[in-house]
Design a protein around this motif. Structure first.
Motif, short mmCIF file in Angstrom:
data_model
loop_
_atom_site.label_atom_id
_atom_site.label_comp_id
_atom_site.label_asym_id
_atom_site.label_seq_id
_atom_site.Cartn_x
_atom_site.Cartn_y
_atom_site.Cartn_z
N ARG A 67 0.65 -1.27 -0.12
CA ARG A 67 0.11 -0.01 -0.01
C ARG A 67 0.87 1.23 0.23
O ARG A 67 0.28 2.50 -0.14
N TYR A 68 2.14 1.02 0.21
CA TYR A 68 3.00 2.36 0.41
C TYR A 68 4.06 2.31 -0.86
O TYR A 68 4.90 1.25 -1.04
N SER B 129 10.07 5.90 1.68
CA SER B 129 8.57 5.60 1.43
C SER B 129 7.59 6.75 1.88
O SER B 129 7.34 6.65 3.48
N PRO B 130 7.26 7.62 1.05
CA PRO B 130 6.37 8.69 1.66
C PRO B 130 5.13 8.18 2.08
O PRO B 130 4.61 7.31 1.83
N GLY B 131 4.95 8.82 3.32
CA GLY B 131 3.92 8.50 4.29
C GLY B 131 4.18 7.61 5.37
O GLY B 131 3.67 7.67 6.25
N THR C 174 -0.08 5.56 0.01
CA THR C 174 0.48 6.16 -0.84
C THR C 174 0.47 5.62 -2.36
O THR C 174 0.56 5.95 -3.19
N SER C 175 0.42 4.41 -2.48
CA SER C 175 0.43 3.65 -3.76
C SER C 175 -0.71 4.00 -4.53
O SER C 175 -1.63 4.20 -4.21
N LYS D 259 -1.25 6.80 -6.04
CA LYS D 259 -1.60 8.38 -5.58
C LYS D 259 -0.96 9.28 -6.63
O LYS D 259 -1.02 10.38 -6.33
N PHE E 54 2.45 9.55 -7.47
CA PHE E 54 3.60 10.06 -7.09
C PHE E 54 4.51 9.79 -8.29
O PHE E 54 5.67 10.34 -8.33
#
Length: 75
Positions: free
Chosen positions: A6-7, A24-26, A66-67, A69, A71
């Protein structure tokens, strides 16, 4: 799906540090670094798993995923 999927996981070259930096943003920024891009990615994946385990062990809710989204840059 594993929670870690999920990230997003980003490995990029840092001119300033002259090495690859993984984040890993978030979850965290600049979690690991090294000279080999693939090694940094594998370490990054381990850190993401460990970070998620810590959240769960502490009874904390995971940050928003964050996946998917936007980026990543798509050419």
């Amino acid at each position: 799906m594993k929670d870690s999927a999920r990230y997003i996981k980003i490995v990029e070259w840092s001119e300033e540090d002259q090495c690859y930096v993984g984040s890993s943003p978030g979850l965290f920024i600049a979690g690991c670094h090294g000279d080999d891009e693939e090694s940094v990615f594998h370490e990054l994946c381990s850190i993401v798993e460990e970070t998620i385990s810590i959240y769960k062990a502490d009874g904390k809710e995971l940050p928003p995923a964050t996946s998917g989204k936007g980026f990543a840059n798509v050419a």
